[in-house]
Motif scaffolding. Structure first.
Motif, PDB file in Angstrom:
ATOM      1  N   ARG A 235      -8.173  -3.383  -3.144  1.00  0.00           N
ATOM      2  CA  ARG A 235      -8.532  -2.648  -1.937  1.00  0.00           C
ATOM      3  C   ARG A 235      -9.466  -1.478  -2.217  1.00  0.00           C
ATOM      4  O   ARG A 235     -10.235  -1.108  -1.339  1.00  0.00           O
ATOM      5  CB  ARG A 235      -7.272  -2.117  -1.244  1.00  0.00           C
ATOM      6  CG  ARG A 235      -6.258  -3.180  -0.867  1.00  0.00           C
ATOM      7  CD  ARG A 235      -6.866  -4.176   0.141  1.00  0.00           C
ATOM      8  NE  ARG A 235      -7.359  -3.535   1.323  1.00  0.00           N
ATOM      9  CZ  ARG A 235      -6.703  -3.422   2.466  1.00  0.00           C
ATOM     10  NH1 ARG A 235      -5.497  -3.946   2.555  1.00  0.00           N
ATOM     11  NH2 ARG A 235      -7.232  -2.832   3.508  1.00  0.00           N
TER      12      ARG A 235
ATOM     13  N   PHE B 256      -2.021   4.365   3.151  1.00  0.00           N
ATOM     14  CA  PHE B 256      -0.956   4.208   2.163  1.00  0.00           C
ATOM     15  C   PHE B 256       0.276   4.960   2.653  1.00  0.00           C
ATOM     16  O   PHE B 256       0.152   5.962   3.367  1.00  0.00           O
ATOM     17  CB  PHE B 256      -1.367   4.799   0.809  1.00  0.00           C
ATOM     18  CG  PHE B 256      -2.311   3.921   0.024  1.00  0.00           C
ATOM     19  CD1 PHE B 256      -1.829   3.098  -1.001  1.00  0.00           C
ATOM     20  CD2 PHE B 256      -3.669   3.925   0.297  1.00  0.00           C
ATOM     21  CE1 PHE B 256      -2.704   2.302  -1.720  1.00  0.00           C
ATOM     22  CE2 PHE B 256      -4.532   3.123  -0.426  1.00  0.00           C
ATOM     23  CZ  PHE B 256      -4.052   2.302  -1.440  1.00  0.00           C
TER      24      PHE B 256
ATOM     25  N   ARG C 207       0.858  -1.191   0.000  1.00  0.00           N
ATOM     26  CA  ARG C 207       0.000   0.000   0.000  1.00  0.00           C
ATOM     27  C   ARG C 207       0.895   1.242   0.000  1.00  0.00           C
ATOM     28  O   ARG C 207       1.132   1.861   1.016  1.00  0.00           O
ATOM     29  CB  ARG C 207      -0.930  -0.019   1.203  1.00  0.00           C
ATOM     30  CG  ARG C 207      -1.953  -1.162   1.127  1.00  0.00           C
ATOM     31  CD  ARG C 207      -3.052  -0.977   2.126  1.00  0.00           C
ATOM     32  NE  ARG C 207      -2.531  -0.830   3.486  1.00  0.00           N
ATOM     33  CZ  ARG C 207      -2.210  -1.843   4.262  1.00  0.00           C
ATOM     34  NH1 ARG C 207      -2.341  -3.083   3.845  1.00  0.00           N
ATOM     35  NH2 ARG C 207      -1.771  -1.615   5.479  1.00  0.00           N
TER      36      ARG C 207
ATOM     37  N   VAL D 263      -3.248  -3.148  -5.987  1.00  0.00           N
ATOM     38  CA  VAL D 263      -3.863  -2.615  -4.773  1.00  0.00           C
ATOM     39  C   VAL D 263      -5.149  -1.867  -5.123  1.00  0.00           C
ATOM     40  O   VAL D 263      -6.164  -1.981  -4.434  1.00  0.00           O
ATOM     41  CB  VAL D 263      -2.884  -1.679  -4.040  1.00  0.00           C
ATOM     42  CG1 VAL D 263      -3.497  -1.127  -2.768  1.00  0.00           C
ATOM     43  CG2 VAL D 263      -1.583  -2.392  -3.750  1.00  0.00           C
TER      44      VAL D 263
ATOM     45  N   VAL E 246      -8.368   3.234   3.617  1.00  0.00           N
ATOM     46  CA  VAL E 246      -7.178   2.418   3.441  1.00  0.00           C
ATOM     47  C   VAL E 246      -5.931   3.280   3.644  1.00  0.00           C
ATOM     48  O   VAL E 246      -5.809   4.321   3.003  1.00  0.00           O
ATOM     49  CB  VAL E 246      -7.159   1.789   2.035  1.00  0.00           C
ATOM     50  CG1 VAL E 246      -5.977   0.823   1.906  1.00  0.00           C
ATOM     51  CG2 VAL E 246      -8.460   1.093   1.736  1.00  0.00           C
TER      52      VAL E 246
ATOM     53  N   VAL F 189      -1.412   4.608  -7.292  1.00  0.00           N
ATOM     54  CA  VAL F 189      -1.196   3.469  -6.396  1.00  0.00           C
ATOM     55  C   VAL F 189      -0.946   2.255  -7.276  1.00  0.00           C
ATOM     56  O   VAL F 189      -1.306   2.259  -8.464  1.00  0.00           O
ATOM     57  CB  VAL F 189      -2.416   3.241  -5.469  1.00  0.00           C
ATOM     58  CG1 VAL F 189      -2.692   4.478  -4.636  1.00  0.00           C
ATOM     59  CG2 VAL F 189      -3.649   2.847  -6.265  1.00  0.00           C
TER      60      VAL F 189
END
Ligand SMILES: Nc1ncnc2c1ncn2[C@@H]1O[C@H](COP(=O)(O)OP(=O)(O)OP(=O)(O)O)[C@@H](O)[C@H]1O
Ligand SMILES: [Mg+2]
Lengths: 406, 244
Positions: free
Chosen positions: A218, A185, A155, A214, A183, A210
């Motif tokens: 996510r 990061f 992440r 991911v 989430v 990202v």
């Protein structure tokens, strides 16, 4: 001094001594040609900017995009609607003959990102390590997303410079944590500022990258892609490769014959097609506006010349008495109308070029000076002068010397 | 120089036809100073326009220097007017926006080759009418007499054989009239042929010949062996007399 240049001087003298008429005759042409010039230069500027953006994206003659969702370029936004492309599609396409590189990509909805008590909303891109190279994006600090990030689904995020500045004003974001939705990061890099506008009210530096894996797992919570960018090895086989990609995707998506594609292939040609289609409509409109404005200016010129000719009846009689032939009178009046219209056209073009420059300078609207446009403006105004000067000129030359002197 | 035979002119306006000249026979020799007189509407101007190639007769023959001009084209007539003739009109007909010199140079615009000494000739023509100090005045800045002298300068700048003047003194006071007549007499003395239309018997007494036109026909044609000298008349005027 030739007779022609003597007549030219007489014509110029008339225009100068009747400045009010000259100005009245020119005003329509000035406005008409100026507005056409502005529209024309704006159009040319937009085209130039699109081409430069395309080449800035590395969208040259050897690459094309496949976007999720059907429809036609310019009719429905590519990538809009539900996503239909998968990472497996990309993997299969990578093995196609003549395909050099495949870069999958996922654009997520604008989402809330935060660091401690600072937050903003930005567009999240799921990208692979190749993406930066393919779009020629560089980092100004830290690093780009790498292969480990992607395969281990780390992440991590690379921020656009504007987003970085919002969340980390005056400090380095490297190694810091941000939240995307819920989430967390870790920031590993910041992109170089690119400047410019990336969409309505959005800076091109307002984004966060990202790892694709991911982003799918996510954030999007589905293994789907927005688009796949494909570079070919040999540009001469470009069209064959595009067709092969289309057939592979249709087969993989189990589309029966007659069912439209559930993806859109965007080639540089298609973009150029779209732009030329729009500019063709603009050309038609421009032609119409120019024709109307030239016609109206021509009528104005004709009427003022008619008035000027009848006011100068005695003068014409005197010129005839001292030896002017009919052709001399005709030529002089034609010279007057052509000179006034060419002058008006030139002033109009100059004014238009100046206005375009002001638009570019003051409002950052793209414009492009066009030599072709100036030649056209010149030719058309000369034509107007000639055409609409003909009737007054013939009228001036028609009278006999006695009739003019009476 | 001029030989008219049976010249007729009929104006046609719609259904109405107006016969103006009913057969004019007239010979004018080189160097003559001819006055054409007659009642208003008798056709004096019409006759002069025909002689000056500004209009065409309805019938008859016109020999100019032995050549029939009735058969010439419009362009040929223009060339003849430019080379051989000069015109002076009652209403001056100067270009209002041009200077005196520019007005005088007008015939050169339509001359075959442009003379290299045009400017010089224009100045000389204006000097010949006593206006060398008014080169860059516009007609609005000149008196009537001065305007008419500019018009005369324009008529003589190309050094033509023939000068036509239609009531050149009609709008002028006595002094200016005498000035104009003195200039025309001078031109006649240089050997130019001058044809002048006038109502003024003072003026016609200064001419060497008086042709009387009545209703489109020549009624009388008299030689005047001793014309009055305009210069002498001018000298005889009391200094400030400006009455017509
Ligand atoms: N274009 C024309 N159409 C019809 N009739 C005309 C035309 N021009 C002249 N006339 C007539 O011809 C006749 C002679 O005219 P012209 O001008 O030659 O007379 P004139 O002797 O010069 O008179 P004035 O002394 O008043 O100047 C006049 O009756 C006039 O009405
Ligand atoms: Mg008359």
């Amino acid at each position: 001094m030739s007779r022609f240049s003597r007549l030219l001087r007489e014509a110029a003298r008339f225009l100068w001594s009747s400045r009010a008429y000259t100005l009245l005759m020119m005003i329509g042409l000035i406005i008409g040609i100026a507005s056409v010039t502005v529209i024309y230069e704006l159009g040319a500027g937009v085209r130039e900017r699109v081409v430069s953006i395309m080449s800035g994206m590395g969208f040259g003659a050897d690459a094309f995009f496949v976007s999720s969702g059907g429809g036609r370029l310019g009719v429905r936004r590519p990538g809009g609607g539900s996503r239909t492309l998968t990472p497996d599609d990309a993997a299969v396409l990578a093995r196609v003959d003549n395909v050099a590189m495949v870069v999958p990509h996922l654009t997520l909805r604008r989402d809330r990102v935060s660091h401690r008590d600072l937050h903003t909303s930005t567009v999240i891109f799921g990208v692979t390590p190749d993406y930066g190279a393919a779009r020629r994006w560089d980092v100004s600090m830290g690093r780009f997303i790498d292969q480990q990030d992607e395969s281990q689904r780390r992440r991590v995020t690379v921020l656009g410079s504007a987003t970085a500045e919002e969340l980390f004003p005056g400090q380095s974001p490297l190694g810091q944590q941000i939240q995307v939705g819920s989430v967390p990061f870790t920031v590993v890099g910041v992109l170089e500022p690119r400047g410019g506008v990336g969409g309505p009210g959005r800076s091109r530096d307002d984004l966060a990258l990202v790892p694709l894996s991911v982003a799918m797992r996510r954030l999007a919570k589905e293994d789907k892609l927005s688009s796949i960018r494909i570079n070919v090895e040999r540009a001469d086989n470009f069209q064959d490769t595009v067709e092969e990609v289309r057939q592979i995707l249709r087969t993989r998506h189990k589309l029966a014959a007659g069912v439209p594609d559930d993806f859109t292939i965007v080639t540089p040609d298609a973009v150029v097609e779209l732009i030329t289609r729009q500019s063709r409509a603009m050309v038609v409109m421009l032609t119409f506006i120019s024709a109307v404005s030239l016609f109206v200016s021509g009528i104005v010129i004709m009427n003022i010349m008619l008035v000027a000719v009848s006011e100068r009846t005695h003068e014409i009689g005197v010129r005839r008495a001292v030896g002017a032939r009919r052709a001399d009178i005709l030529t002089q009046v034609l010279m007057e109308s052509v000179m006034v219209s060419v002058l008006g056209g030139a002033l109009g073009f100059g004014l238009g070029a100046l206005l375009s420059w002001l638009l570019e300078w003051g409002f950052d609207l793209p414009t492009a000076f066009s030599l072709q446009g100036s030649v056209l403006a010149f030719a058309f105004s000369a034509g107007v002068g000639l055409l609409f000067g003909l009737f007054p000129a013939r009228k001036a030359a028609a009278l006999t010397p006695v009739e003019s002197l009476r | 120089m001029i030989r008219l035979k049976g010249i007729t002119k009929t104006y046609q306006t719609g259904q109405v036809s107006t016969p103006v000249l009913l057969g004019v026979d007239l010979e004018i020799a080189g160097g003559e100073f001819t006055a054409i007189m007659g009642p208003s509407g008798s056709g004096k101007s019409t006759l002069m326009h025909i002689m000056g190639l500004l209009d065409r007769p309805s019938g008859g023959s016109y020999l100019l220097d032995g050549h029939e001009v009735c058969d010439l084209t419009d362009d040929q007539l223009s060339v003849l007017r430019n080379r051989k003739m000069g015109f002076v009109f009652q209403a001056f007909h100067l270009l209002a926006q041009a200077t005196a010199l520019k007005n005088v140079l007008l015939p050169f615009v339509y001359a075959g080759p442009y003379p290299t000494d045009a400017q010089e000739r224009g100045r000389r023509a204006l000097a010949a009418v006593g206006l060398e100090h008014r080169l860059s005045h516009r007609p609005g800045e000149l008196s009537g007499g001065e305007c008419q002298r500019v018009a005369i300068a324009r008529a003589l700048v190309t050094d033509p054989d023939l000068i036509f003047a239609d009531e050149p003194t009609g709008n002028l006071d006595r002094r200016s009239s005498y000035e104009v007549m003195a200039i025309l007499q001078g031109l006649s003395a240089q050997g130019k042929t001058v044809v002048l239309v006038t109502h003024d018997s003072h003026v016609s007494e200064m001419c060497s010949r008086v042709v009387r036109l009545v209703y489109g026909r020549i009624e009388s044609d008299q030689r005047n062996p001793s014309p009055l000298s305009a210069a002498a008349m001018l000298a005889g005027l009391p200094p400030e007399q400006d009455q017509p």
